[in-house]
Design a protein around this motif. Structure first.
Motif, PDB file in Angstrom:
ATOM      1  N   SER A   3       0.831  -1.210   0.000  1.00 10.65           N
ATOM      2  CA  SER A   3       0.000   0.000   0.000  1.00 10.65           C
ATOM      3  C   SER A   3       0.860   1.252   0.000  1.00 10.65           C
ATOM      4  N   ALA A  25     -10.125   4.897 -14.696  1.00  8.44           N
ATOM      5  CA  ALA A  25      -9.857   5.815 -13.582  1.00  8.44           C
ATOM      6  C   ALA A  25     -10.031   7.260 -14.033  1.00  8.44           C
ATOM      7  N   PRO A  57      -4.403   8.089  -6.287  1.00  5.60           N
ATOM      8  CA  PRO A  57      -5.250   8.048  -5.095  1.00  5.60           C
ATOM      9  C   PRO A  57      -5.394   6.610  -4.584  1.00  5.60           C
ATOM     10  N   VAL A  58      -5.358   6.459  -3.266  1.00  5.36           N
ATOM     11  CA  VAL A  58      -5.366   5.116  -2.673  1.00  5.36           C
ATOM     12  C   VAL A  58      -6.550   4.296  -3.172  1.00  5.36           C
ATOM     13  N   ASP A  59      -7.706   4.913  -3.292  1.00  2.01           N
ATOM     14  CA  ASP A  59      -8.894   4.149  -3.688  1.00  2.01           C
ATOM     15  C   ASP A  59      -8.904   3.788  -5.171  1.00  2.01           C
ATOM     16  N   LEU A  60      -7.929   4.282  -5.922  1.00  3.00           N
ATOM     17  CA  LEU A  60      -7.893   3.980  -7.354  1.00  3.00           C
ATOM     18  C   LEU A  60      -6.663   3.168  -7.761  1.00  3.00           C
ATOM     19  N   LYS A  62      -5.992  -0.028  -7.590  1.00  2.25           N
ATOM     20  CA  LYS A  62      -6.302  -1.232  -8.369  1.00  2.25           C
ATOM     21  C   LYS A  62      -6.701  -0.876  -9.799  1.00  2.25           C
ATOM     22  N   ASP A  63      -7.489   0.156  -9.947  1.00  6.62           N
ATOM     23  CA  ASP A  63      -7.957   0.549 -11.285  1.00  6.62           C
ATOM     24  C   ASP A  63      -6.808   1.090 -12.136  1.00  6.62           C
TER      25      ASP A  63
END
Ligand code: SF4
Length: 92
Positions: A3, A25, A57-60, A62-63
């Motif tokens: 991470s 994204a 961005p952390v939430d993206l 994977k994308d």
């Protein structure tokens, strides 16, 4: 995948302009008027300098990694922010 912070950049010389990355994204990638993809900064500002890097961005994560794997131009480079070692993309 750890991470730790990542950055991403596009080699516009190889971009085919298909827009796949934007589908993956949208907050990170955008097509400019020249028909090529560029990255955006955290303030949604398009970074029009070729090869400009932006933080993923952390939430993206994977994308963005998926987009690097699927990019038809093989021109999305995802790197560790700490040492710019590529973790996804043509050099990974
Ligand atoms: S997926 Fe790759 S080739 Fe397609 S528009 Fe995005 S950067 Fe360009």
């Amino acid at each position: 995948m750890s991470s730790e912070p990542l950055v991403v950049w596009i080699d516009q010389e190889l971009c085919t302009g298909d827009g796949l990355c934007v589908q993956y994204a949208r907050p990170v990638f955008e097509m400019d008027l020249d028909g090529l993809a560029y990255v955006k900064d955290a303030g949604d500002e398009l970074l029009v300098e070729p090869g400009a890097k932006t933080v993923v961005p952390v939430d993206l994560v994977k994308d963005v990694i998926a987009s690097a794997k699927e990019c038809p131009g093989k021109c999305i480079h995802v790197e560790r922010a700490s040492d710019f070692v590529e973790v996804a993309g043509p050099l990974a």
